[in-house]
Every structure is written in C-alpha cells, then in structure tokens.
Design a protein around this motif. Structure first.
Motif, PDB file in Angstrom:
ATOM      1  N   GLU A 147       0.916 -38.652 -10.062  1.00 49.12           N
ATOM      2  CA  GLU A 147       1.915 -38.832 -10.816  1.00 49.12           C
ATOM      3  C   GLU A 147       3.341 -39.152  -9.756  1.00 49.12           C
ATOM      4  O   GLU A 147       3.279 -38.181  -8.791  1.00 49.12           O
ATOM      5  CB  GLU A 147       2.493 -37.234 -11.589  1.00 49.12           C
ATOM      6  N   VAL A 148       4.046 -40.099  -9.978  1.00 49.03           N
ATOM      7  CA  VAL A 148       5.048 -40.398  -9.165  1.00 49.03           C
ATOM      8  C   VAL A 148       6.162 -40.968 -10.213  1.00 49.03           C
ATOM      9  O   VAL A 148       5.864 -41.927 -10.726  1.00 49.03           O
ATOM     10  CB  VAL A 148       4.909 -41.394  -8.164  1.00 49.03           C
ATOM     11  N   VAL A 149       7.191 -40.120 -10.463  1.00 50.28           N
ATOM     12  CA  VAL A 149       8.283 -40.493 -11.685  1.00 50.28           C
ATOM     13  C   VAL A 149       9.684 -40.289 -10.713  1.00 50.28           C
ATOM     14  O   VAL A 149       9.672 -39.257  -9.977  1.00 50.28           O
ATOM     15  CB  VAL A 149       8.187 -39.813 -12.838  1.00 50.28           C
ATOM     16  N   ALA A 150      10.603 -40.949 -11.140  1.00 47.77           N
ATOM     17  CA  ALA A 150      11.971 -40.892 -10.672  1.00 47.77           C
ATOM     18  C   ALA A 150      12.888 -40.733 -11.892  1.00 47.77           C
ATOM     19  O   ALA A 150      12.811 -41.607 -13.100  1.00 47.77           O
ATOM     20  CB  ALA A 150      12.494 -42.067  -9.799  1.00 47.77           C
ATOM     21  N   VAL A 151      13.609 -39.851 -11.874  1.00 44.50           N
ATOM     22  CA  VAL A 151      14.484 -39.351 -12.700  1.00 44.50           C
ATOM     23  C   VAL A 151      16.064 -39.528 -12.419  1.00 44.50           C
ATOM     24  O   VAL A 151      16.445 -38.882 -11.317  1.00 44.50           O
ATOM     25  CB  VAL A 151      14.319 -37.844 -13.379  1.00 44.50           C
ATOM     26  N   PRO A 152      16.773 -40.340 -12.984  1.00 46.49           N
ATOM     27  CA  PRO A 152      18.231 -40.293 -12.525  1.00 46.49           C
ATOM     28  C   PRO A 152      19.096 -38.775 -12.773  1.00 46.49           C
ATOM     29  O   PRO A 152      18.974 -38.175 -13.459  1.00 46.49           O
ATOM     30  CB  PRO A 152      18.919 -41.727 -13.160  1.00 46.49           C
ATOM     31  N   VAL A 153      19.638 -38.699 -11.504  1.00 48.02           N
ATOM     32  CA  VAL A 153      20.676 -37.579 -11.392  1.00 48.02           C
ATOM     33  C   VAL A 153      21.857 -38.109 -12.271  1.00 48.02           C
ATOM     34  O   VAL A 153      22.565 -38.835 -12.026  1.00 48.02           O
ATOM     35  CB  VAL A 153      21.120 -37.153 -10.046  1.00 48.02           C
ATOM     36  N   VAL A 154      22.191 -37.378 -13.367  1.00 44.51           N
ATOM     37  CA  VAL A 154      23.226 -37.815 -14.635  1.00 44.51           C
ATOM     38  C   VAL A 154      24.591 -37.413 -13.682  1.00 44.51           C
ATOM     39  O   VAL A 154      25.762 -38.143 -13.744  1.00 44.51           O
ATOM     40  CB  VAL A 154      23.080 -37.237 -15.887  1.00 44.51           C
ATOM     41  N   THR A 155      24.912 -36.270 -13.196  1.00 44.50           N
ATOM     42  CA  THR A 155      26.002 -35.616 -12.468  1.00 44.50           C
ATOM     43  C   THR A 155      25.533 -34.421 -11.520  1.00 44.50           C
ATOM     44  O   THR A 155      24.487 -34.139 -11.513  1.00 44.50           O
ATOM     45  CB  THR A 155      26.777 -35.107 -13.496  1.00 44.50           C
ATOM     46  N   GLY A 156      26.410 -34.331 -10.711  1.00 52.36           N
ATOM     47  CA  GLY A 156      26.287 -33.080  -9.627  1.00 52.36           C
ATOM     48  C   GLY A 156      27.348 -32.934  -9.055  1.00 52.36           C
ATOM     49  O   GLY A 156      28.288 -33.701  -9.188  1.00 52.36           O
ATOM     50  N   SER A 157      27.165 -32.005  -7.901  1.00 58.16           N
ATOM     51  CA  SER A 157      28.596 -31.628  -7.110  1.00 58.16           C
ATOM     52  C   SER A 157      28.700 -32.847  -6.216  1.00 58.16           C
ATOM     53  O   SER A 157      27.757 -33.283  -5.704  1.00 58.16           O
ATOM     54  CB  SER A 157      28.197 -30.289  -6.395  1.00 58.16           C
ATOM     55  N   SER A 158      30.016 -33.312  -5.913  1.00 57.86           N
ATOM     56  CA  SER A 158      30.308 -34.412  -5.152  1.00 57.86           C
ATOM     57  C   SER A 158      29.639 -33.911  -3.579  1.00 57.86           C
ATOM     58  O   SER A 158      29.034 -35.007  -3.002  1.00 57.86           O
ATOM     59  CB  SER A 158      31.755 -34.708  -5.119  1.00 57.86           C
ATOM     60  N   ALA A 159      30.045 -32.974  -3.082  1.00 56.63           N
ATOM     61  CA  ALA A 159      29.554 -32.519  -1.972  1.00 56.63           C
ATOM     62  C   ALA A 159      27.913 -32.640  -1.794  1.00 56.63           C
ATOM     63  O   ALA A 159      27.546 -33.250  -0.742  1.00 56.63           O
ATOM     64  CB  ALA A 159      29.831 -31.226  -1.332  1.00 56.63           C
ATOM     65  N   TYR A 160      27.251 -32.102  -2.653  1.00 56.79           N
ATOM     66  CA  TYR A 160      25.682 -32.442  -2.796  1.00 56.79           C
ATOM     67  C   TYR A 160      25.149 -33.774  -2.842  1.00 56.79           C
ATOM     68  O   TYR A 160      24.409 -34.090  -1.948  1.00 56.79           O
ATOM     69  CB  TYR A 160      25.310 -31.524  -3.764  1.00 56.79           C
ATOM     70  N   LEU A 161      25.658 -34.594  -3.724  1.00 54.46           N
ATOM     71  CA  LEU A 161      25.248 -35.843  -3.845  1.00 54.46           C
ATOM     72  C   LEU A 161      25.924 -36.671  -2.465  1.00 54.46           C
ATOM     73  O   LEU A 161      24.825 -37.536  -2.079  1.00 54.46           O
ATOM     74  CB  LEU A 161      26.133 -36.670  -5.092  1.00 54.46           C
ATOM     75  N   ALA A 162      26.972 -36.406  -1.852  1.00 54.14           N
ATOM     76  CA  ALA A 162      27.200 -36.917  -0.533  1.00 54.14           C
ATOM     77  C   ALA A 162      26.188 -36.539   0.650  1.00 54.14           C
ATOM     78  O   ALA A 162      25.873 -37.536   1.160  1.00 54.14           O
ATOM     79  CB  ALA A 162      28.546 -36.524  -0.176  1.00 54.14           C
TER      80      ALA A 162
END
Length: 109
Positions: free
Chosen positions: A86-101
């Motif tokens: 199994e190898v699947v990618a799921v988009p992150v819809v939203t999250g904290s700006s600091a974490y995504l950076a």
C-alpha cells in the motif's frame, strides 16, 4: 488554521513488522523525502489470493510536499518486501501555517 494547502500530502504504507516500519521511516526522513513519519499498530482486513485476510500491521504516515510524492512512492516500493505494498497519498486540506512551513523546510527541494 491556514487556508487550504494542496502542497502537502500524507503518504501511507504498512508493514508486517514494527522494525521494518521504523527502519523505513528513519531512512525516508534521513533522505529528506518526508519531514516526519508516524509509526503505529493497526489491524488490517483485506482481500489477497482470493480470500479475506486479517493481520496485524504497522502503519507509517509520512508528511511531505506533494511534489515529492512520486519520489517517495518509488523509495517506499523499492525498499518494501510486500508484493503489492500500500502506498497512497492524501492531500492535506488545511493545517497550521507554521507546521506546513516546517514540512516544506525539512524536505528536499
């Protein structure tokens, strides 16, 4: 929360042993293909060899940039011992700006 950000994905795979999951998790982070990986036990139910199977597995969730998903998928499949991992990618819809950076900063450009 930040605005929707399709630039970050969570890539998931599973292993039949915790040691294999942790070894791959460390290798991926070391290669900067993901900023981090979470390893945890799951119980999987699936169809294989024309039968319903059930087995304990270790799931690994990798946080990475969307543009690294193909490279990460190749790395995972190249280091995996399952016939069809199994190898699947799921988009992150939203999250904290600091974490995504942080995810973006800790992965290979």
């Amino acid at each position: 929360m930040a605005a929707p950000n399709p630039d970050v994905v969570v890539v998931t795979t599973t292993f039949d042993a915790e040691s294999k999951a942790r070894t791959l998790a460390a290798a991926v982070v070391r290669e900067r293909l993901a900023a981090c990986a979470q390893v945890y036990p799951v119980q999987s139910v699936y169809r294989w060899a024309d039968e319903v199977q059930e087995s304990p597995e270790w799931r690994v969730d990798f946080k990475t940039r969307a543009d690294l998903a193909t490279r990460l998928t190749g790395f995972i499949t190249g280091h995996h011992d399952y016939d069809t991992p199994e190898v699947v990618a799921v988009p992150v819809v939203t999250g904290s700006s600091a974490y995504l950076a942080w995810v973006a900063a800790e992965t290979t450009p």
